[in-house]
Motif scaffolding. Structure first.
Motif, PDB file in Angstrom:
ATOM      1  N   LEU A  87      -5.428  14.784  -4.101  1.00 47.26           N
ATOM      2  CA  LEU A  87      -4.738  14.304  -2.898  1.00 47.26           C
ATOM      3  C   LEU A  87      -5.731  13.732  -1.891  1.00 47.26           C
ATOM      4  N   VAL A  88      -6.816  14.444  -1.646  1.00 52.90           N
ATOM      5  CA  VAL A  88      -7.821  13.983  -0.681  1.00 52.90           C
ATOM      6  C   VAL A  88      -8.470  12.691  -1.158  1.00 52.90           C
ATOM      7  N   CYS A  89      -8.744  12.580  -2.454  1.00 55.48           N
ATOM      8  CA  CYS A  89      -9.441  11.420  -3.003  1.00 55.48           C
ATOM      9  C   CYS A  89      -8.668  10.135  -2.750  1.00 55.48           C
ATOM     10  N   TYR A  90      -7.387  10.114  -3.108  1.00 56.01           N
ATOM     11  CA  TYR A  90      -6.650   8.852  -3.053  1.00 56.01           C
ATOM     12  C   TYR A  90      -6.035   8.574  -1.691  1.00 56.01           C
ATOM     13  N   ILE A  98      -6.697   0.527   4.435  1.00 52.85           N
ATOM     14  CA  ILE A  98      -5.806   0.023   5.486  1.00 52.85           C
ATOM     15  C   ILE A  98      -6.555  -0.094   6.808  1.00 52.85           C
ATOM     16  N   LEU A  99      -7.337   0.933   7.158  1.00 51.52           N
ATOM     17  CA  LEU A  99      -8.098   0.890   8.408  1.00 51.52           C
ATOM     18  C   LEU A  99      -9.091  -0.271   8.411  1.00 51.52           C
ATOM     19  N   LEU A 148     -13.755   0.810  11.661  1.00 57.93           N
ATOM     20  CA  LEU A 148     -14.614   0.459  10.535  1.00 57.93           C
ATOM     21  C   LEU A 148     -15.537   1.617  10.163  1.00 57.93           C
ATOM     22  N   VAL A 149     -16.066   2.301  11.170  1.00 64.77           N
ATOM     23  CA  VAL A 149     -16.918   3.463  10.897  1.00 64.77           C
ATOM     24  C   VAL A 149     -16.122   4.554  10.200  1.00 64.77           C
ATOM     25  N   ARG A 153     -16.507   6.208   6.327  1.00 72.65           N
ATOM     26  CA  ARG A 153     -16.627   7.642   6.057  1.00 72.65           C
ATOM     27  C   ARG A 153     -15.522   8.129   5.124  1.00 72.65           C
ATOM     28  N   LEU A 154     -14.326   7.587   5.266  1.00 64.86           N
ATOM     29  CA  LEU A 154     -13.235   7.961   4.365  1.00 64.86           C
ATOM     30  C   LEU A 154     -13.523   7.489   2.945  1.00 64.86           C
ATOM     31  N   ASN A 155     -14.122   6.302   2.814  1.00 66.67           N
ATOM     32  CA  ASN A 155     -14.520   5.833   1.488  1.00 66.67           C
ATOM     33  C   ASN A 155     -15.560   6.759   0.866  1.00 66.67           C
ATOM     34  N   ALA A 156     -16.499   7.205   1.687  1.00 67.74           N
ATOM     35  CA  ALA A 156     -17.511   8.140   1.187  1.00 67.74           C
ATOM     36  C   ALA A 156     -16.866   9.455   0.751  1.00 67.74           C
TER      37      ALA A 156
END
Length: 353
Positions: A87-90, A98-99, A148-149, A153-156
């Motif tokens: 759940l957290v990953c996707y 989106i952000l 963007l920041v 971080r969410l991608n990481a």
């Protein structure tokens, strides 16, 4: 066969029989709300009604404790931990996409406005405008930069949880061993029962011949899916361990292994969808029968399995083809991957009530 799912290093998952359970806590019952003493200066009706904010604050500690207790139960088993990480990953990948898209749109619009303004001023005054980076940022520009920041971080976080799930799946072959052991045990038991059949039981066997054929087909499907899972997990483990220097596969071999592991997973998902479709055509028990109560639960479970596999299907095709599907971008990957995560998390959360 129990519902199973598989995933490659980029984004797949395998749900295998749980081989170990950890201690779990029980939620503490919420404390009863304390009535406030009446205020002599106010009417009795107004004094008897406590403030909603005070009720919320008084119940907050117990609510947090109950939430953490249920979350601890979710994290106390390997399959539950994998569901939370899924759940957290996707969801983090989808949110980051989106952000990032919205933030870049705001920054591009802001840049166009500044360029248009500077060009207008230069044309009217016939002067040269020198741009400087010391100008204060507008509220929208600052918000876009912060977004963007956060997206980065969410991608990481998404990449981290994906790798954590890959590491946990290194032991999935152990669970598959017991899965296969159970399938072969049922097969051998049926053969022993068939060899010990007497003449008097031949008529009963003919009556059950159709059921046996269905069971035989289910066994073949289970063995096929088991073979696919073992193959894909072996390839994924070898590719991942080689990428970390544990094994010696070349980068080209790693890429080949990853690609074929996803293709095996795609075949597994296709078989699962076909099996669920066949089950959907089966007539459910009558509403007045003794199985009517369990029919609704089985239907909900069937719909959940079908939705999960239908969400995985385009992703498996996307990862199986060189270059991927043109209509599948990072946002689509995050959205489709979030569907199984949400469904599995809802089922897991309900089981810990």
């Amino acid at each position: 066969m129990a519902d199973a799912q598989v995933e490659t290093t980029t984004a797949t998952d395998i749900i295998v029989p749980v081989v170990a359970d950890l201690p779990s806590g029980d939620p503490i019952p919420p404390s009863s709300s304390v009535a406030l003493p009446p205020n002599p200066s106010k009417p009795a009706a107004a004094a008897a009604k406590p403030l909603p904010l005070r009720q919320f604050l008084s119940a907050t500690p117990s609510n947090i404790d109950a939430f953490l207790a249920r979350l601890n139960k979710c994290l106390s088993t390997p399959s539950g931990l994998d569901t939370v990480l899924l759940l957290v990953c996707y969801t983090s990948k989808f949110s980051a996409t989106i952000l990032g898209h919205l933030a870049r749109s705001v920054l591009r619009r802001s840049a166009r406005e500044w360029i248009s303004l500077l060009a207008s001023v230069s044309a009217k005054t016939n002067t040269t405008v020198v741009a400087t980076t010391n100008l204060p940022a507008t509220a929208s520009t600052a918000a876009a930069a912060s977004a963007l920041v956060l997206a980065k971080r969410l991608n990481a976080l998404s990449e981290l949880t994906s790798e954590a799930r890959t590491i946990s799946r290194l032991w999935a072959l152990v669970g598959m061993y017991f899965w296969g052991k159970g399938v072969f045990a049922k097969l051998l038991a049926k053969r022993r029962n068939g060899s010990s059949t007497t003449t008097k039981e031949l008529s009963a066997e003919k009556a059950e011949e159709k059921a046996e054929e269905s069971t035989r087909l289910e066994t073949i499907i289970s063995l096929t899916q088991l073979t696919l899972c073992v193959a894909l997990q072996t390839l994924e483990n070898g590719a991942y361990l080689s990428s970390k220097g544990v094994m010696g596969w070349s980068p080209a071999t790693q890429g080949w292994a990853y690609k074929w592991s996803v293709r095996f997973w795609a075949a597994f998902v296709g078989i699962e969808i076909g099996k669920l479709a066949a089950e959907g055509f089966a007539s459910p028990p009558a509403a007045g029968s003794s199985k009517a109560l369990s029919t609704g639960e089985k239907t909900a479970e069937w719909r959940g399995k079908l939705a999960r596999n239908l969400a995985w299907a385009p992703l498996t095709l996307h990862w199986s083809i060189d270059g991927g599907l043109p209509v599948v971008n990072e946002a689509v990957v995050g959205f489709l991957g979030s569907i199984p995560g949400i469904i599995q998390m809802r089922e897991l959360w309900a089981s810990t009530a």
